[in-house]
Scaffold this motif. Structure first.
Motif, PDB file in Angstrom:
ATOM      1  N   ILE A  10      76.666 -29.559 -14.332  1.00 40.93           N
ATOM      2  CA  ILE A  10      75.713 -29.232 -13.272  1.00 40.93           C
ATOM      3  C   ILE A  10      76.412 -28.357 -12.244  1.00 40.93           C
ATOM      4  O   ILE A  10      77.444 -28.748 -11.679  1.00 40.93           O
ATOM      5  CB  ILE A  10      75.163 -30.501 -12.583  1.00 40.93           C
ATOM      6  N   LYS A  11      75.879 -27.167 -12.024  1.00 37.13           N
ATOM      7  CA  LYS A  11      76.419 -26.258 -11.022  1.00 37.13           C
ATOM      8  C   LYS A  11      75.491 -26.256  -9.809  1.00 37.13           C
ATOM      9  O   LYS A  11      74.302 -25.924  -9.920  1.00 37.13           O
ATOM     10  CB  LYS A  11      76.542 -24.839 -11.584  1.00 37.13           C
ATOM     11  N   TRP A  12      76.063 -26.623  -8.654  1.00 37.78           N
ATOM     12  CA  TRP A  12      75.287 -26.707  -7.431  1.00 37.78           C
ATOM     13  C   TRP A  12      75.408 -25.414  -6.633  1.00 37.78           C
ATOM     14  O   TRP A  12      76.303 -24.595  -6.851  1.00 37.78           O
ATOM     15  CB  TRP A  12      75.769 -27.888  -6.588  1.00 37.78           C
ATOM     16  N   ARG A  13      74.506 -25.269  -5.655  1.00 36.26           N
ATOM     17  CA  ARG A  13      74.534 -24.083  -4.792  1.00 36.26           C
ATOM     18  C   ARG A  13      75.831 -24.012  -3.999  1.00 36.26           C
ATOM     19  O   ARG A  13      76.266 -22.934  -3.609  1.00 36.26           O
ATOM     20  CB  ARG A  13      73.339 -24.107  -3.832  1.00 36.26           C
ATOM     21  N   SER A  14      76.447 -25.144  -3.765  1.00 44.07           N
ATOM     22  CA  SER A  14      77.719 -25.184  -3.037  1.00 44.07           C
ATOM     23  C   SER A  14      78.883 -24.726  -3.904  1.00 44.07           C
ATOM     24  O   SER A  14      80.027 -24.733  -3.456  1.00 44.07           O
ATOM     25  CB  SER A  14      77.988 -26.604  -2.550  1.00 44.07           C
ATOM     26  N   HIS A  15      78.582 -24.357  -5.159  1.00 48.13           N
ATOM     27  CA  HIS A  15      79.574 -23.917  -6.147  1.00 48.13           C
ATOM     28  C   HIS A  15      80.377 -25.080  -6.733  1.00 48.13           C
ATOM     29  O   HIS A  15      81.316 -24.859  -7.498  1.00 48.13           O
ATOM     30  CB  HIS A  15      80.535 -22.872  -5.558  1.00 48.13           C
ATOM     31  N   HIS A  29      68.865 -36.404  -5.160  1.00 49.09           N
ATOM     32  CA  HIS A  29      68.283 -35.413  -6.063  1.00 49.09           C
ATOM     33  C   HIS A  29      66.773 -35.361  -5.857  1.00 49.09           C
ATOM     34  O   HIS A  29      65.989 -35.853  -6.656  1.00 49.09           O
ATOM     35  CB  HIS A  29      68.610 -35.750  -7.519  1.00 49.09           C
ATOM     36  N   GLN A  79      68.281 -27.629  -5.847  1.00 52.33           N
ATOM     37  CA  GLN A  79      68.514 -26.417  -6.624  1.00 52.33           C
ATOM     38  C   GLN A  79      69.853 -26.523  -7.352  1.00 52.33           C
ATOM     39  O   GLN A  79      70.883 -26.773  -6.728  1.00 52.33           O
ATOM     40  CB  GLN A  79      68.510 -25.184  -5.721  1.00 52.33           C
ATOM     41  N   CYS A  80      69.811 -26.346  -8.647  1.00 53.07           N
ATOM     42  CA  CYS A  80      71.048 -26.379  -9.433  1.00 53.07           C
ATOM     43  C   CYS A  80      70.790 -25.791 -10.807  1.00 53.07           C
ATOM     44  O   CYS A  80      69.647 -25.586 -11.224  1.00 53.07           O
ATOM     45  CB  CYS A  80      71.583 -27.803  -9.561  1.00 53.07           C
ATOM     46  N   SER A  81      71.872 -25.515 -11.513  1.00 51.43           N
ATOM     47  CA  SER A  81      71.808 -25.021 -12.891  1.00 51.43           C
ATOM     48  C   SER A  81      72.489 -26.039 -13.789  1.00 51.43           C
ATOM     49  O   SER A  81      73.629 -26.438 -13.529  1.00 51.43           O
ATOM     50  CB  SER A  81      72.502 -23.662 -12.998  1.00 51.43           C
ATOM     51  N   VAL A 126      65.326 -26.313 -10.715  1.00 51.25           N
ATOM     52  CA  VAL A 126      66.408 -26.615 -11.650  1.00 51.25           C
ATOM     53  C   VAL A 126      66.245 -25.748 -12.893  1.00 51.25           C
ATOM     54  O   VAL A 126      65.151 -25.663 -13.456  1.00 51.25           O
ATOM     55  CB  VAL A 126      66.402 -28.111 -12.049  1.00 51.25           C
TER      56      VAL A 126
END
Length: 235
Positions: free
Chosen positions: A42-47, A75, A80-82, A109
């Motif tokens: 899981i990649k978050w907006r915060s990197h 959550h 927002q995440c990938s 997502v």
């Protein structure tokens, strides 16, 4: 991470890594195991990046992930995440439905799915739901060498000096699955038969050539299988 020493003891993902023999057993495309393993990132907006794994229990691994994700208080549907999944089996039709509902609940997502094998790929319900997943914006691809290497480096507790000892399965097996996945996504009948489903015995492939299929499959995929020879233009 030092490739000569293996995963560092201070690596926060170390306790969440699986053993090399587990990775080889679960993700070998030449064997059709009953169990399913899911490696996820899981990649978050915060990197920040979260990595973990789960397996099927009383329910499928995909459902386990969704329930864990949605149960986390922070959550919220606006998160927002990938998310990237590395699955030893492609989702069944029930899991595909659950994934679409999950993504509808979390519209910000994005999900990318890499699979080592196609689960009961000749069943029309499984094929239809996989197409719906793709139509809904989910990327589904067959795991190839870059994905195997990536998983080995980031999800496996390999021994010191064994960073490059990731399993290099015969490319033809991978290509056969790529070929059949193209048929599924394009809505074509199954052209690839696989014997030995849900056993730990070696897999056997047989292709049923039907021109209507191959006219609609990308040319480079056909060439990679060896079914057709590269076209040469003579002057």
């Amino acid at each position: 991470m030092d490739s000569k020493t293996g995963p560092s003891v201070g690596d926060p993902t170390l306790r969440r890594r699986i053993k090399p023999w587990e990775f080889v057993a679960f993700f070998n495309p030449q064997e059709l195991r009953k169990e399913t393993c899911l490696l996820y990132e899981i990649k978050w907006r915060s990197h920040k990046i979260w990595r973990n794994s789960n397996q099927n229990t009383s329910q499928h691994a995909e459902i386990n992930f969704i329930e864990k994700f949605t149960s986390e208080r922070h959550h919220k549907p606006t998160v927002q995440c990938s998310i990237t999944w590395f699955l030893s089996w492609s989702p069944c039709w029930r899991c595909s439905e659950a994934i679409r509902k999950f993504l509808n609940q979390y519209p910000n997502v994005t999900l990318i799915i890499f699979v080592a094998r196609l689960y009961w790929h000749m069943d029309q319900q499984h094929r239809q739901e996989l197409r719906k997943l793709v139509s809904s914006g989910v990327t589904i691809q067959i795991m190839n060498y870059p994905e195997y290497h990536y998983c080995w480096r980031n999800f496996v507790d390999y021994l010191p000096g064994e960073e490059d000892h990731w399993p290099k399965y015969p490319s033809l097996w991978i290509t056969f699955y790529v070929l059949e996945l193209h048929c599924i996504i394009l809505g074509l009948p199954p052209c690839l038969k696989i014997s030995g489903h849900h056993s730990n015995q070696p897999v056997l492939f047989s292709l049923h050539l039907q021109d209507c299929h191959y006219q609609r499959i990308p040319y480079h995929v056909l060439v990679a299988t060896g079914i057709v020879q590269p076209f040469v233009t003579w002057r």
